[in-house]
Design an enzyme around this catalytic site. Structure first.
Site, PDB file in Angstrom:
ATOM      1  N   THR A  36      82.422  85.123 104.381  1.00 39.00           N
ATOM      2  CA  THR A  36      81.520  85.155 103.224  1.00 39.00           C
ATOM      3  C   THR A  36      82.255  85.539 101.954  1.00 39.00           C
ATOM      4  O   THR A  36      83.234  86.284 101.999  1.00 39.00           O
ATOM      5  CB  THR A  36      80.351  86.148 103.436  1.00 39.00           C
ATOM      6  OG1 THR A  36      79.452  86.058 102.317  1.00 39.00           O
ATOM      7  CG2 THR A  36      80.824  87.592 103.539  1.00 39.00           C
TER       8      THR A  36
ATOM      9  N   GLU B  49      82.014  73.792 102.329  1.00 43.57           N
ATOM     10  CA  GLU B  49      80.787  73.128 101.852  1.00 43.57           C
ATOM     11  C   GLU B  49      79.660  73.342 102.839  1.00 43.57           C
ATOM     12  O   GLU B  49      79.835  73.117 104.039  1.00 43.57           O
ATOM     13  CB  GLU B  49      81.062  71.638 101.678  1.00 43.57           C
ATOM     14  CG  GLU B  49      81.568  71.324 100.289  1.00 43.57           C
ATOM     15  CD  GLU B  49      81.331  69.869  99.962  1.00 43.57           C
ATOM     16  OE1 GLU B  49      80.176  69.506  99.687  1.00 43.57           O
ATOM     17  OE2 GLU B  49      82.318  69.121 100.020  1.00 43.57           O
TER      18      GLU B  49
ATOM     19  N   ASP C  85      74.719  82.601 107.405  1.00 45.70           N
ATOM     20  CA  ASP C  85      73.942  81.807 106.463  1.00 45.70           C
ATOM     21  C   ASP C  85      72.525  82.344 106.486  1.00 45.70           C
ATOM     22  O   ASP C  85      71.921  82.500 107.545  1.00 45.70           O
ATOM     23  CB  ASP C  85      73.960  80.321 106.806  1.00 45.70           C
ATOM     24  CG  ASP C  85      73.589  79.500 105.583  1.00 45.70           C
ATOM     25  OD1 ASP C  85      74.366  79.504 104.601  1.00 45.70           O
ATOM     26  OD2 ASP C  85      72.514  78.859 105.575  1.00 45.70           O
TER      27      ASP C  85
ATOM     28  N   GLY D  98      70.359  89.728  95.682  1.00 42.29           N
ATOM     29  CA  GLY D  98      69.500  88.550  95.849  1.00 42.29           C
ATOM     30  C   GLY D  98      68.059  88.811  95.456  1.00 42.29           C
ATOM     31  O   GLY D  98      67.760  89.269  94.348  1.00 42.29           O
TER      32      GLY D  98
HETATM   33  O1  LIG Z   1      67.399  89.574  98.645  1.00 39.99           O
HETATM   34  C1  LIG Z   1      68.141  89.167  99.509  1.00 39.99           C
HETATM   35  N1  LIG Z   1      68.516  90.012 100.506  1.00 39.99           N
HETATM   36  C2  LIG Z   1      69.248  89.645 101.564  1.00 39.99           C
HETATM   37  O2  LIG Z   1      69.567  90.453 102.445  1.00 39.99           O
HETATM   38  C3  LIG Z   1      69.649  88.285 101.583  1.00 39.99           C
HETATM   39  N2  LIG Z   1      70.360  87.559 102.442  1.00 39.99           N
HETATM   40  C4  LIG Z   1      70.445  86.340 101.917  1.00 39.99           C
HETATM   41  N3  LIG Z   1      69.789  86.252 100.746  1.00 39.99           N
HETATM   42  C5  LIG Z   1      69.628  85.116  99.836  1.00 39.99           C
HETATM   43  O3  LIG Z   1      70.095  83.977 100.460  1.00 39.99           O
HETATM   44  C6  LIG Z   1      71.338  83.540  99.890  1.00 39.99           C
HETATM   45  C7  LIG Z   1      72.317  83.305 100.997  1.00 39.99           C
HETATM   46  O4  LIG Z   1      72.938  82.054 100.873  1.00 39.99           O
HETATM   47  P1  LIG Z   1      74.254  81.843 101.718  1.00 39.99           P
HETATM   48  O5  LIG Z   1      74.003  82.282 103.125  1.00 39.99           O
HETATM   49  O6  LIG Z   1      74.780  80.500 101.502  1.00 39.99           O
HETATM   50  O7  LIG Z   1      75.233  82.930 101.110  1.00 39.99           O
HETATM   51  P2  LIG Z   1      76.074  82.925  99.756  1.00 39.99           P
HETATM   52  O8  LIG Z   1      76.260  81.523  99.255  1.00 39.99           O
HETATM   53  O9  LIG Z   1      75.463  83.902  98.835  1.00 39.99           O
HETATM   54  O10 LIG Z   1      77.475  83.497 100.276  1.00 39.99           O
HETATM   55  P3  LIG Z   1      78.413  82.883 101.465  1.00 39.99           P
HETATM   56  O11 LIG Z   1      78.232  83.775 102.646  1.00 39.99           O
HETATM   57  O12 LIG Z   1      77.936  81.481 101.745  1.00 39.99           O
HETATM   58  O13 LIG Z   1      79.805  82.932 100.933  1.00 39.99           O
HETATM   59  C8  LIG Z   1      71.815  84.715  99.037  1.00 39.99           C
HETATM   60  O14 LIG Z   1      72.641  84.305  97.986  1.00 39.99           O
HETATM   61  C9  LIG Z   1      70.497  85.313  98.597  1.00 39.99           C
HETATM   62  O15 LIG Z   1      69.978  84.556  97.554  1.00 39.99           O
HETATM   63  C10 LIG Z   1      69.282  87.442 100.516  1.00 39.99           C
HETATM   64  N4  LIG Z   1      68.552  87.886  99.492  1.00 39.99           N
HETATM   65 MG   LIG Z   2      76.701  80.047 100.554  1.00 38.69          MG
END
Ligand SMILES: O=c1[nH]c(=O)c2ncn([C@@H]3O[C@H](COP(=O)(O)OP(=O)(O)OP(=O)(O)O)[C@@H](O)[C@H]3O)c2[nH]1
Ligand SMILES: [Mg+2]
EC number: 3.6.1.66
Length: 203
Positions: free
Chosen positions: A8, A41, A70, A154
């Site tokens: 991540t 991606e 994810d 988030g």
């Molecule tokens: O309020 C929140 N509390 C949480 O605990 C939480 N967990 C996920 N999210 C939301 O969902 C997206 C994940 O998208 P995602 O899994 O693609 O991650 P990301 O793109 O941020 O980082 P990466 O892990 O991919 O690098 C995040 O950005 C947040 O908007 C959360 N929001």
């Molecule tokens: Mg992501």
């Protein structure tokens, strides 16, 4: 020291994994420690597919066991949106503030009892030469009309957790990490993970 790599770049997720694993004496490294690894991606159509894409790409690059996360928010009145598009709901570049504003706007006029939602987290564990496993966890709540609290990341300021009587962002991290979708998913990986880490330390 035992070590786990999480695929991540999200500093909010990184902090939570660090906190959860620290209590068990395990050090966490994330893609923030490996800037040379290219962006993965997220082309899957489910949380699980995207978690696998992230975990396997980074596991291949490092030839090590890697966990991909994810996750996202699913709002019933929005037919499950923002779902797998949670990170970029208000468009690129991703921005938590704008994403939260968009959800609040779309829910304007929707009464409290219809504002039910859940966080979902899929974790994939990729190990070189083995089949990737996935697990998932959820956390039920509802969307507030205004932000409350400054912890977490988030959508946490607008996610009300009925069992705690507060917004997720009002909970100290120890509390969030007991009840979150991420903690619930991670719990299901625990026994497998322990066995792998034991073996890694012995060799
Ligand atoms: O309020 C929140 N509390 C949480 O605990 C939480 N967990 C996920 N999210 C939301 O969902 C997206 C994940 O998208 P995602 O899994 O693609 O991650 P990301 O793109 O941020 O980082 P990466 O892990 O991919 O690098 C995040 O950005 C947040 O908007 C959360 N929001
Ligand atoms: Mg992501």
């Amino acid at each position: 020291m035992k070590e786990v790599i999480i695929a991540t770049k999200n500093p909010g997720k990184a902090r939570e994994f660090e906190h959860i694993f620290a209590s068990r004496g395990i050090m966490v490294r994330t893609l923030l420690d490996f800037p040379e690894i290219p962006e993965v991606e997220e082309t899957g159509t489910t949380f699980e597919e995207n978690a696998i894409l992230k975990a396997e790409a980074v596991s291949r690059a490092l030839n090590k066991m890697v966990i991909g996360d994810d996750s996202g928010l699913m709002v019933d009145a929005l037919e499950g949106r923002p779902g797998i598009f949670s990170a970029r709901y208000a468009g690129e570049p991703k921005n938590d503030e704008n994403n939260t504003d968009k959800v609040l706007q779309e829910l304007q006029g929707v009464p409290e009892e219809k504002r039910t939602a859940r966080f979902y987290c899929a974790l994939a564990m990729a190990i070189p030469g083995q089949e990737t496993r996935t697990v998932s966890g959820t956390c039920e709540g509802r969307i507030l009309e205004e932000r409350r609290g400054t912890n977490g990341f988030g959508y946490d300021p607008v996610f009300y957790v009925p069992e705690k009587g507060s917004a997720m962002a009002e909970l100290p991290s120890e509390e969030k990490n007991k009840i979150s979708h991420r903690a619930a998913a991670l719990k299901k990986l625990e026994s497998v993970l322990d066995a792998i880490l034991e073996r890694a330390e012995e060799s």
